[in-house]
Design a protein around this motif. Structure first.
Motif, PDB file in Angstrom:
ATOM      1  N   GLU A 158      15.200  34.256 -28.388  1.00 34.50           N
ATOM      2  CA  GLU A 158      14.785  33.224 -27.309  1.00 34.50           C
ATOM      3  C   GLU A 158      13.370  33.160 -27.578  1.00 34.50           C
ATOM      4  O   GLU A 158      13.188  31.890 -27.660  1.00 34.50           O
ATOM      5  N   PHE A 159      12.519  33.690 -27.958  1.00 31.55           N
ATOM      6  CA  PHE A 159      11.186  33.510 -28.139  1.00 31.55           C
ATOM      7  C   PHE A 159      10.992  32.988 -29.377  1.00 31.55           C
ATOM      8  O   PHE A 159      10.188  32.204 -29.488  1.00 31.55           O
ATOM      9  N   VAL A 160      11.867  33.001 -30.541  1.00 30.25           N
ATOM     10  CA  VAL A 160      11.534  32.313 -31.579  1.00 30.25           C
ATOM     11  C   VAL A 160      11.981  30.991 -31.215  1.00 30.25           C
ATOM     12  O   VAL A 160      11.383  29.930 -31.745  1.00 30.25           O
ATOM     13  N   ARG A 161      12.894  30.593 -30.536  1.00 27.59           N
ATOM     14  CA  ARG A 161      13.338  29.142 -30.414  1.00 27.59           C
ATOM     15  C   ARG A 161      12.233  28.537 -29.483  1.00 27.59           C
ATOM     16  O   ARG A 161      11.765  27.309 -29.736  1.00 27.59           O
ATOM     17  N   ARG A 162      11.644  29.202 -28.562  1.00 29.10           N
ATOM     18  CA  ARG A 162      10.701  28.600 -27.642  1.00 29.10           C
ATOM     19  C   ARG A 162       9.249  28.338 -28.584  1.00 29.10           C
ATOM     20  O   ARG A 162       8.830  27.270 -28.480  1.00 29.10           O
ATOM     21  N   ALA A 163       9.028  29.270 -29.569  1.00 30.31           N
ATOM     22  CA  ALA A 163       7.867  28.893 -30.611  1.00 30.31           C
ATOM     23  C   ALA A 163       8.177  27.715 -31.477  1.00 30.31           C
ATOM     24  O   ALA A 163       7.367  26.878 -31.386  1.00 30.31           O
ATOM     25  N   ILE A 164       9.384  27.594 -31.813  1.00 30.71           N
ATOM     26  CA  ILE A 164       9.751  26.373 -32.760  1.00 30.71           C
ATOM     27  C   ILE A 164       9.775  25.152 -31.806  1.00 30.71           C
ATOM     28  O   ILE A 164       9.147  24.388 -32.033  1.00 30.71           O
ATOM     29  N   GLU A 165      10.290  25.128 -30.583  1.00 30.71           N
ATOM     30  CA  GLU A 165      10.485  24.026 -29.631  1.00 30.71           C
ATOM     31  C   GLU A 165       9.045  23.784 -29.282  1.00 30.71           C
ATOM     32  O   GLU A 165       8.776  22.596 -28.728  1.00 30.71           O
ATOM     33  N   SER A 166       8.015  24.716 -29.144  1.00 32.38           N
ATOM     34  CA  SER A 166       6.586  24.228 -28.754  1.00 32.38           C
ATOM     35  C   SER A 166       6.021  23.357 -29.700  1.00 32.38           C
ATOM     36  O   SER A 166       5.059  22.642 -29.578  1.00 32.38           O
ATOM     37  N   LEU A 167       6.586  23.203 -31.053  1.00 35.46           N
ATOM     38  CA  LEU A 167       6.037  22.124 -31.902  1.00 35.46           C
ATOM     39  C   LEU A 167       6.651  20.988 -31.720  1.00 35.46           C
ATOM     40  O   LEU A 167       6.372  19.919 -32.613  1.00 35.46           O
ATOM     41  N   TYR A 168       7.710  20.647 -31.143  1.00 33.14           N
ATOM     42  CA  TYR A 168       8.288  19.518 -30.710  1.00 33.14           C
ATOM     43  C   TYR A 168       7.224  18.574 -29.941  1.00 33.14           C
ATOM     44  O   TYR A 168       7.264  18.658 -28.703  1.00 33.14           O
ATOM     45  N   HIS A 169       6.847  17.458 -30.640  1.00 34.23           N
ATOM     46  CA  HIS A 169       5.782  16.582 -30.114  1.00 34.23           C
ATOM     47  C   HIS A 169       6.397  15.217 -30.164  1.00 34.23           C
ATOM     48  O   HIS A 169       5.710  14.215 -29.600  1.00 34.23           O
ATOM     49  N   GLY A 170       7.749  14.903 -30.553  1.00 36.44           N
ATOM     50  CA  GLY A 170       8.249  13.803 -30.375  1.00 36.44           C
ATOM     51  C   GLY A 170       9.452  13.704 -29.433  1.00 36.44           C
ATOM     52  O   GLY A 170      10.061  14.567 -28.995  1.00 36.44           O
ATOM     53  N   LYS A 171       9.992  12.392 -29.340  1.00 32.61           N
ATOM     54  CA  LYS A 171      11.213  12.139 -28.660  1.00 32.61           C
ATOM     55  C   LYS A 171      12.066  11.501 -29.584  1.00 32.61           C
ATOM     56  O   LYS A 171      11.392  10.576 -30.018  1.00 32.61           O
ATOM     57  N   CYS A 172      13.383  11.651 -29.470  1.00 30.34           N
ATOM     58  CA  CYS A 172      14.296  10.845 -30.451  1.00 30.34           C
ATOM     59  C   CYS A 172      15.556  10.349 -29.428  1.00 30.34           C
ATOM     60  O   CYS A 172      15.980  10.918 -28.341  1.00 30.34           O
ATOM     61  N   THR A 173      15.746   9.055 -29.627  1.00 35.44           N
ATOM     62  CA  THR A 173      17.052   8.524 -28.951  1.00 35.44           C
ATOM     63  C   THR A 173      18.123   7.881 -30.178  1.00 35.44           C
ATOM     64  O   THR A 173      17.653   7.505 -31.134  1.00 35.44           O
ATOM     65  N   ILE A 191      22.285   9.873 -26.919  1.00 35.48           N
ATOM     66  CA  ILE A 191      21.215  10.558 -26.847  1.00 35.48           C
ATOM     67  C   ILE A 191      20.067   9.848 -26.372  1.00 35.48           C
ATOM     68  O   ILE A 191      19.607   8.928 -27.254  1.00 35.48           O
ATOM     69  N   THR A 192      19.267  10.280 -25.332  1.00 34.96           N
ATOM     70  CA  THR A 192      18.027   9.690 -25.064  1.00 34.96           C
ATOM     71  C   THR A 192      17.017  10.721 -24.845  1.00 34.96           C
ATOM     72  O   THR A 192      17.202  11.710 -24.066  1.00 34.96           O
ATOM     73  N   ASP A 193      15.645  10.375 -25.394  1.00 37.61           N
ATOM     74  CA  ASP A 193      14.539  11.194 -25.324  1.00 37.61           C
ATOM     75  C   ASP A 193      14.853  12.582 -25.485  1.00 37.61           C
ATOM     76  O   ASP A 193      13.952  13.562 -24.710  1.00 37.61           O
ATOM     77  N   LYS A 216      21.883   5.436 -35.618  1.00 37.31           N
ATOM     78  CA  LYS A 216      20.679   5.053 -35.548  1.00 37.31           C
ATOM     79  C   LYS A 216      19.660   6.041 -34.831  1.00 37.31           C
ATOM     80  O   LYS A 216      20.113   6.327 -33.591  1.00 37.31           O
ATOM     81  N   ILE A 217      18.897   6.537 -35.467  1.00 38.39           N
ATOM     82  CA  ILE A 217      17.937   7.327 -34.727  1.00 38.39           C
ATOM     83  C   ILE A 217      16.199   6.924 -34.478  1.00 38.39           C
ATOM     84  O   ILE A 217      15.910   6.540 -35.614  1.00 38.39           O
ATOM     85  N   VAL A 218      15.888   6.561 -33.407  1.00 38.48           N
ATOM     86  CA  VAL A 218      14.580   6.132 -32.981  1.00 38.48           C
ATOM     87  C   VAL A 218      13.820   7.394 -32.513  1.00 38.48           C
ATOM     88  O   VAL A 218      14.206   7.928 -31.494  1.00 38.48           O
ATOM     89  N   VAL A 219      12.867   7.432 -33.493  1.00 38.44           N
ATOM     90  CA  VAL A 219      11.798   8.493 -33.057  1.00 38.44           C
ATOM     91  C   VAL A 219      10.369   8.186 -32.747  1.00 38.44           C
ATOM     92  O   VAL A 219       9.780   7.255 -33.267  1.00 38.44           O
ATOM     93  N   THR A 220      10.036   8.817 -31.635  1.00 36.77           N
ATOM     94  CA  THR A 220       8.554   8.291 -31.197  1.00 36.77           C
ATOM     95  C   THR A 220       7.863   9.419 -31.287  1.00 36.77           C
ATOM     96  O   THR A 220       8.285  10.730 -30.641  1.00 36.77           O
ATOM     97  N   GLN A 221       6.528   9.278 -31.812  1.00 39.48           N
ATOM     98  CA  GLN A 221       5.618  10.930 -32.372  1.00 39.48           C
ATOM     99  C   GLN A 221       4.603  10.205 -32.647  1.00 39.48           C
ATOM    100  O   GLN A 221       4.394   9.421 -33.335  1.00 39.48           O
TER     101      GLN A 221
END
Length: 119
Positions: free
Chosen positions: A2-17, A40-42, A83-88
Motif C-alpha cells: 500500500e505504501f508503494v501505491r501511495r508513493a506513486i499516487e503522490s505524483l498524480y498532479h493532474g485530473k482526467c475525464t 469518469i470525471t476528475d 476521449k480522455i481530457v487531461v488537465t495538468q
C-alpha cells in the motif's frame, strides 16, 4: 504494498475525464443521434512526456515526436475509443488511447495520442 501505491499516487498532479460517444434515439426527429457522455470525471492522474528524434531523415530536417503516457489507478477501466481530457499544470489537452493499458499492481500506464476525431 500500500505504501508503494501511495508513493506513486503522490505524483498524480493532474485530473482526467473520460468521455464516450453514445447513441440515442431522438423522438422528435426519429433519428439516431450521438452525444458525449462523461463516464469518469476528475480522476487523479499523471501525464508523462518523452521526446524522441526520428532516426530516419525525411526531406530535410529530422522529425521530432513526443510520446505521452497517462498514469492512473489500476482499477480504472477506460473503454476503447474514449476521449480522455487531461488537465495538468494548468493546461488542458484532449487525447485518445493509442494502445492497450499496461496494468501493474499499483498503477496502470496508457499510451496516448492527441484526439483528432471520433471514429
Amino acid at each position: 504494498m500500500e505504501f508503494v501505491r501511495r508513493a506513486i499516487e503522490s505524483l498524480y498532479h493532474g485530473k482526467c475525464t473520460v468521455i464516450q460517444r453514445k447513441s440515442f434515439f431522438d423522438e422528435g426527429t426519429k433519428q439516431t443521434k450521438f452525444r458525449d457522455v462523461h463516464v469518469i470525471t476528475d480522476e487523479p492522474c499523471k501525464l508523462s512526456f518523452a521526446t524522441t528524434r526520428a532516426t530516419v531523415q525525411e526531406t530535410g530536417a529530422a522529425s521530432v515526436s513526443q510520446g505521452v503516457k497517462l498514469f492512473l489507478a489500476p482499477e480504472i477501466n477506460i473503454p476503447p475509443g474514449s476521449k480522455i481530457v487531461v488537465t495538468q499544470n494548468g493546461k488542458t489537452t484532449t487525447f485518445q488511447q493509442s494502445g492497450e493499458a499496461a496494468i501493474y499492481p499499483n498503477h496502470q500506464e496508457i499510451k496516448l495520442e492527441l484526439f483528432t476525431k471520433w471514429a
